[in-house]
Enzyme design. Structure first.
Site: not given
Ligand code: AMP
Length: 187
Positions: A88, A127
């Site tokens: 990352r 969500r």
């Protein structure tokens, strides 16, 4: 095949990684999944990781790198894997290079799922609200996206320069995206 799947949080990376790794018969190695499993079973590694994960921050390299090194050295990952969530950062790219070099292997392909960030963020916020995940606030969700843009997106260029990158449109039906990923990997 040794594949890295990249894409911003909410791009459907985990879903695609699960399906594609099964199709290719290689293990799906997800640092996020390994962290979550450790959090769920309350291991020391999980307790440490949770401190960072809750706020959308990166778990320190001292914890993450050793975990990846250990996982990629396991017998099922020796001939191939689909890596998801690592590297990352640029320093994790260097770490992965040395892990693979020590194992005598290297990446074959890097797939980046490209998405419309505003649409993805909207979906993630809805969500989290629907699932009553009050800890996953819009602020945390945006923070994860900012970290991706600042720290992880630069990796795309590194892998492009190495000739490993394929970009795949990650918007639309899950099946359509899978088909695009598989055909990009065959090309
Ligand atoms: P993910 O499921 O890939 O979105 O990962 C969930 C969380 O785990 C991230 O928000 C980070 O807190 C942590 N995490 C996963 N992979 C890494 C990594 N390569 N480096 C640091 N932290 C990570």
């Amino acid at each position: 095949m040794r594949i890295l799947l990249m894409g911003p949080p909410g791009a459907g990376k985990g879903t695609q990684a699960t399906i594609v790794s099964e199709r290719l018969g290689v293990p799906h190695v997800s640092t996020g999944d390994i962290f979550r499993a450790n959090v769920a079973s309350g291991t020391p590694l999980g307790l440490e990781a949770k401190k960072y994960m809750d706020g959308g921050d990166f778990v320190p390299d001292s914890v993450t790198n050793a975990m990846v090194q250990d996982r990629l050295a396991q017998p099922d990952a020796v001939t191939g894997f689909l890596l998801d969530g690592f590297p990352r950062t640029v320093s994790q790219v260097e770490e992965l290079d040395s892990i693979l070099e020590a194992l005598g292997s290297k990446l074959d392909r890097v797939v980046e799922l490209t998405v419309d960030i505003d649409e993805v963020v909207g979906r993630l916020v809805r969500r989290a609200q629907e699932q009553g995940r009050s800890d996953d606030t819009e602020e945390v969700i945006r923070h994860r996206q900012d970290l991706y843009a600042e720290q992880t997106a630069p990796l795309v260029r590194i892998y492009a320069e190495r000739g490993l990158l394929v970009q795949v449109d990650g918007m639309g039906d899950v099946d359509d995206v899978t088909a695009r990923v598989l055909s990009a990997l065959e090309a």
